[in-house]
Design an enzyme around this catalytic site. Structure first.
Site, mmCIF file in Angstrom:
data_model
loop_
_atom_site.group_PDB
_atom_site.id
_atom_site.type_symbol
_atom_site.label_atom_id
_atom_site.label_comp_id
_atom_site.label_asym_id
_atom_site.label_seq_id
_atom_site.Cartn_x
_atom_site.Cartn_y
_atom_site.Cartn_z
ATOM 1 C CG ASP A 1 -2.080 -0.879 1.162
ATOM 2 O OD1 ASP A 1 -2.149 -1.685 0.219
ATOM 3 O OD2 ASP A 1 -2.946 -0.794 2.055
ATOM 4 C CG HIS A 44 2.319 0.239 4.322
ATOM 5 N ND1 HIS A 44 1.935 -0.623 5.329
ATOM 6 C CD2 HIS A 44 1.239 1.027 4.057
ATOM 7 C CE1 HIS A 44 0.682 -0.367 5.664
ATOM 8 N NE2 HIS A 44 0.233 0.626 4.909
#
Length: 252
Positions: free
Chosen positions: A74, A220
């Site tokens: 993400d 991430h």
């Protein structure tokens, strides 16, 4: 677990019944408070537990007996870090899913193009990823979806199928906004918390300790130590018989 429409209907019916009963017997204010508070607690739980599917369907894992999992990233693309993640994935012949933020693509179009050309899936993670996104009106949310879709599709010439809500928070506003789109909403079953924790050993332990077939793992690609975490995670999966597959293949 009760879903949004059912629980809202039960709330309205309960309040209606209490109002009718008021004509026959006194109803304490506390009864109303308990009924409404119960609904609010349920709604809050549904908002912050994406796997509850309270407001709309969310895929957080796949049902499979095969030792297959999928990984996702993400908040990218990050000019300093995403390319390093792509190098690791290429070396290990792994396909992942990148849920990108629209504003982060601007100036990093070459990275998004590389993500696409190397066979990874690109998902929509809104344009701004604002801290206040969950309070936006549905129309404003929709504009963020559309703007990010347009940026992705202009670079990759492919339609964006997948969406992941910022912070994994869901609510009636997001439910309303998504009705105009054909997204498949993706959550996760394993969350690294690499955007919060700085201790790589704890992050690695978190993503490996209870790994199971069908898991969707959230990382991430703007986390500075993601190289270390990702390399150790991949080594763990290989040593324990897991195969990392694309999200499309996992959900077949």
């Amino acid at each position: 677990m009760l879903k949004y429409k059912t629980s809202l209907l039960l709330l309205l019916v309960s309040v209606l019944i209490l109002n009718v009963l008021q004509f026959f017997v006194p109803i304490s204010f506390w009864v109303y408070l308990i009924v409404i508070s119960s609904y609010l607690v349920l709604a809050a739980y549904g908002s912050f537990r994406i796997e509850s599917n309270f407001y709309f369907p969310v895929i957080c894992s796949a049902k499979t007996e095969k030792k297959e999992i999928s990984i996702s990233f993400d908040d990218g693309p990050s000019p300093e870090i995403t390319s390093k993640v792509l190098d690791i994935l290429k070396t290990n012949e792994i396909n992942a899913t990148f849920f990108v933020i629209g504003k982060n693509i601007e100036g990093n179009e070459d990275i998004l193009e590389r993500i696409h050309k190397e066979g990874h899936i690109i998902g929509n993670h809104t344009y701004s990823h604002s801290y206040f996104f969950d309070l936006y009106a549905p129309k404003k949310m929709g504009l963020e979806f559309s703007k990010t879709n347009e940026i992705i599709e202009k670079i990759t010439n492919t339609e964006t199928r997948y969406f992941r809500p910022p912070y994994g928070v869901t609510n009636p506003l997001l439910r309303s906004a998504l009705m105009k789109f054909k997204f498949i909403v993706i959550g996760w079953s394993v969350r690294s918390l690499d955007g919060i924790k700085n201790n790589t050993s704890k992050i690695i332990k978190r993503v490996t300790s209870n790994l199971k077939p069908g898991d969707i793992v959230l990382f991430h690609d703007n986390y500075p130590e993601i190289e270390t975490v990702l390399n150790e995670f991949i080594t763990f999966t290989k040593n324990n018989g897991f195969k990392i597959v694309s999200l499309n293949n996992l959900l077949k």
